[in-house]
Design a protein around this motif. Structure first.
Motif, PDB file in Angstrom:
ATOM      1  N   PRO A  59       0.812  -1.225   0.000  1.00  0.00           N
ATOM      2  CA  PRO A  59       0.000   0.000   0.000  1.00  0.00           C
ATOM      3  C   PRO A  59       0.848   1.280   0.000  1.00  0.00           C
ATOM      4  O   PRO A  59       0.511   2.254  -0.684  1.00  0.00           O
ATOM      5  CB  PRO A  59      -0.825  -0.126   1.291  1.00  0.00           C
ATOM      6  N   ILE A 105       2.245   1.802  -3.471  1.00  0.00           N
ATOM      7  CA  ILE A 105       1.190   2.293  -4.376  1.00  0.00           C
ATOM      8  C   ILE A 105       0.945   3.778  -4.136  1.00  0.00           C
ATOM      9  O   ILE A 105       0.807   4.560  -5.085  1.00  0.00           O
ATOM     10  CB  ILE A 105      -0.099   1.483  -4.169  1.00  0.00           C
ATOM     11  N   ALA A 106       0.877   4.163  -2.861  1.00  0.00           N
ATOM     12  CA  ALA A 106       0.624   5.571  -2.544  1.00  0.00           C
ATOM     13  C   ALA A 106       1.725   6.472  -3.091  1.00  0.00           C
ATOM     14  O   ALA A 106       1.463   7.580  -3.574  1.00  0.00           O
ATOM     15  CB  ALA A 106       0.499   5.748  -1.035  1.00  0.00           C
ATOM     16  N   ILE A 163       1.571   5.926  -7.582  1.00  0.00           N
ATOM     17  CA  ILE A 163       0.437   6.399  -8.385  1.00  0.00           C
ATOM     18  C   ILE A 163      -0.399   7.443  -7.654  1.00  0.00           C
ATOM     19  O   ILE A 163      -1.347   7.987  -8.216  1.00  0.00           O
ATOM     20  CB  ILE A 163      -0.461   5.225  -8.830  1.00  0.00           C
ATOM     21  N   GLY A 164      -0.078   7.709  -6.382  1.00  0.00           N
ATOM     22  CA  GLY A 164      -0.748   8.787  -5.666  1.00  0.00           C
ATOM     23  C   GLY A 164      -2.037   8.427  -4.976  1.00  0.00           C
ATOM     24  O   GLY A 164      -2.644   9.288  -4.334  1.00  0.00           O
ATOM     25  N   TYR A 165      -2.498   7.168  -5.060  1.00  0.00           N
ATOM     26  CA  TYR A 165      -3.710   6.771  -4.338  1.00  0.00           C
ATOM     27  C   TYR A 165      -3.385   6.689  -2.850  1.00  0.00           C
ATOM     28  O   TYR A 165      -2.441   6.008  -2.453  1.00  0.00           O
ATOM     29  CB  TYR A 165      -4.217   5.424  -4.848  1.00  0.00           C
ATOM     30  N   ASP A 166      -4.167   7.405  -2.015  1.00  0.00           N
ATOM     31  CA  ASP A 166      -3.765   7.541  -0.606  1.00  0.00           C
ATOM     32  C   ASP A 166      -4.543   6.669   0.362  1.00  0.00           C
ATOM     33  O   ASP A 166      -4.444   6.858   1.576  1.00  0.00           O
ATOM     34  CB  ASP A 166      -3.847   9.000  -0.175  1.00  0.00           C
ATOM     35  N   PHE A 167      -5.306   5.701  -0.143  1.00  0.00           N
ATOM     36  CA  PHE A 167      -5.990   4.732   0.717  1.00  0.00           C
ATOM     37  C   PHE A 167      -6.811   5.438   1.801  1.00  0.00           C
ATOM     38  O   PHE A 167      -6.570   5.267   2.994  1.00  0.00           O
ATOM     39  CB  PHE A 167      -4.996   3.751   1.351  1.00  0.00           C
ATOM     40  N   ASN A 168      -7.776   6.196   1.332  1.00  0.00           N
ATOM     41  CA  ASN A 168      -8.716   6.870   2.227  1.00  0.00           C
ATOM     42  C   ASN A 168      -7.994   7.786   3.225  1.00  0.00           C
ATOM     43  O   ASN A 168      -8.345   7.850   4.401  1.00  0.00           O
ATOM     44  CB  ASN A 168      -9.571   5.847   2.977  1.00  0.00           C
ATOM     45  N   GLN A 213      -2.515  -1.643   6.568  1.00  0.00           N
ATOM     46  CA  GLN A 213      -3.306  -0.430   6.723  1.00  0.00           C
ATOM     47  C   GLN A 213      -3.716  -0.173   8.164  1.00  0.00           C
ATOM     48  O   GLN A 213      -4.560   0.689   8.422  1.00  0.00           O
ATOM     49  CB  GLN A 213      -4.555  -0.504   5.833  1.00  0.00           C
ATOM     50  N   GLY A 215      -2.340   7.963   3.199  1.00  0.00           N
ATOM     51  CA  GLY A 215      -1.083   8.462   2.676  1.00  0.00           C
ATOM     52  C   GLY A 215      -0.516   9.608   3.493  1.00  0.00           C
ATOM     53  O   GLY A 215       0.706   9.800   3.540  1.00  0.00           O
TER      54      GLY A 215
END
Length: 413
Positions: free
Chosen positions: A255, A258-259, A262-267, A364, A270
């Motif tokens: 995770p 990925i953060a 690609i910048g996805y911050d998992f709700n 997480q 990040g």
């Protein structure tokens, strides 16, 4: 339903495990934590002197205690405030692993299932009372809440957060399913036992997991269930358990990668991951100190959301205690994986499914800190039971090899 407890030491171990589980939810004053730590130390010394645990369980307990205690000890050496509760619970967690070795493995497994089922039923009851307007605690009603599946607020039950409720419900569902599979493989067709596992544990746990709407817990439970149903005892599948353990271990870091890529911050997770990385870069050896995401620290940063943990076990360790904390965590994960893989053919993959859920949750959630550390007691207890089975198998193998190895030597002389 369980093996007969052999002696008073086993009863003491079971009582200690129950107390360690409950201790994770208590907000004691400083002297209360100190008293619990002293009692745990006495219990640990007694177990080590009188009932020495199997080697892998011994190292598992030490590694768990060290991984939890390192941030507090480093902070203490640097003159930071003592987090007495974390240090005390580190001792309790380590001792609870050794206490589990005093019990028959089946007793540990059934105890974990019963405790998790009790948490699930209490949580469902609290949620229904909240829906009826008796009191609101059972539901997570927050302005920032972003989930309302079927118009339902998230269930937190008797836990502080829906994710915590989901963790317990997911573990209960996976363990109950594994027990059903084990009973079927062993030819146990007791309808009352089957009905109790299905309708008192598995089904309500699935309902609680769904109602909690915890995506992290659902993913961890899903992969734990996958491990539970795989036929890992088949010939030619020896490579699968190590591969699963390696993949699960990587899921702690995936995770974060990925953060960053690609910048996805998992709700929003990040944000605390970035803060933990900042503190690691500033002090790579020892980090910032225990529970570094204080209100004052976050207020200085001017953040709208003020997370209490890094929401990732790896990032929490590096932010709190740098490379030293990371090495302690790596040691714990290595020993857990070693036991889980070695015990697959002995414990019907109980250890491996616990390890998988632990690692996926760790991606997480900060599994070594509040509020999910009560679940850690149950997970490590199950792994300790697996370590007992590994030790017994090793001893039987040595005993069987002894006469065979001695016979050729006698002929050659």
């Amino acid at each position: 339903m369980t093996s007969v407890l052999p002696n008073r030491a086993a009863w003491l171990g079971l009582i200690f495990l129950a107390g360690a589980f409950g201790f994770g939810r208590l907000g004691l004053p400083g002297w209360g934590y100190a008293a619990v730590a002293v009692a745990a130390t006495v219990m640990g010394v007694w177990v080590l002197l009188r009932h020495r645990p199997p080697d892998q369980a011994l190292w598992l307990g030490i590694a768990a205690a060290v991984a939890m205690a390192v941030p507090g000890v480093l902070g203490l050496l640097r003159g930071q405030p003592i987090v007495v509760g974390q240090l005390a619970f580190a001792i309790v967690v380590g001792v609870s692993v050794w206490a589990a070795t005093l019990l028959p493995p089946s007793t540990v497994r059934w105890s974990a299932i019963v405790v998790l089922a009790a948490v699930v039923w209490a949580g469902l009851g609290a949620g229904l009372l909240a829906k009826a307007g008796v009191f609101s605690y059972g539901l997570y009603i927050d302005p920032a809440q972003d989930r309302a599946l079927l118009g339902l607020e998230q269930l937190r039950g008797v836990m502080p957060h829906p994710n915590t409720m989901g963790i317990f419900a997911g573990l209960a569902f996976v363990l109950a399913t594994r027990q059903l599979i084990t009973d079927w493989a062993d030819g146990i067709r007791d309808r009352r036992r089957l009905g109790a596992l299905l309708f008192l544990v598995a089904v309500p746990s699935l309902v609680a997991l769904f109602w909690s709407q915890s995506r992290t817990s659902a993913i961890a439970a899903g992969f734990g269930l996958l491990v539970a149903v795989l036929p890992l005892q088949r010939r030619g599948w020896d490579w699968v358990p190590p591969a699963i353990a390696a993949a699960a271990g990587l899921m702690i870091t995936v995770p974060v990668i990925i953060a960053e890529t690609i910048g996805y911050d998992f709700n929003g997770r990040g944000t605390p991951w970035g803060l933990a990385q900042d503190e690691f870069e500033y002090s790579p050896l020892v980090g910032r100190g225990p529970e570094f995401l204080t209100e004052e620290y976050l207020a200085f940063r001017g953040l709208e959301w003020k997370p209490s943990t890094a929401h990732n076990m790896l990032m929490q360790a590096t932010g709190e205690s740098g490379l030293i904390g990371l090495l302690a965590l790596a040691g714990l994960i290595f020993i857990m994986a070693l036991i889980a893989v070695r015990a697959v053919h002995l414990d019907r993959q109980w250890g491996l499914m616990i390890f998988v859920t632990f690692c996926l949750l760790g991606g997480q959630e900060s599994s070594l800190s509040l509020p999910v550390r009560s679940a850690l007691v149950l997970q490590l207890a199950v792994l300790a039971a697996s370590a007992v089975l590994v030790a017994r198998a090793d001893e039987e193998r040595r005993a069987a090899a002894g006469p065979a190895a001695a016979a050729p030597a006698a002929v050659s002389t």
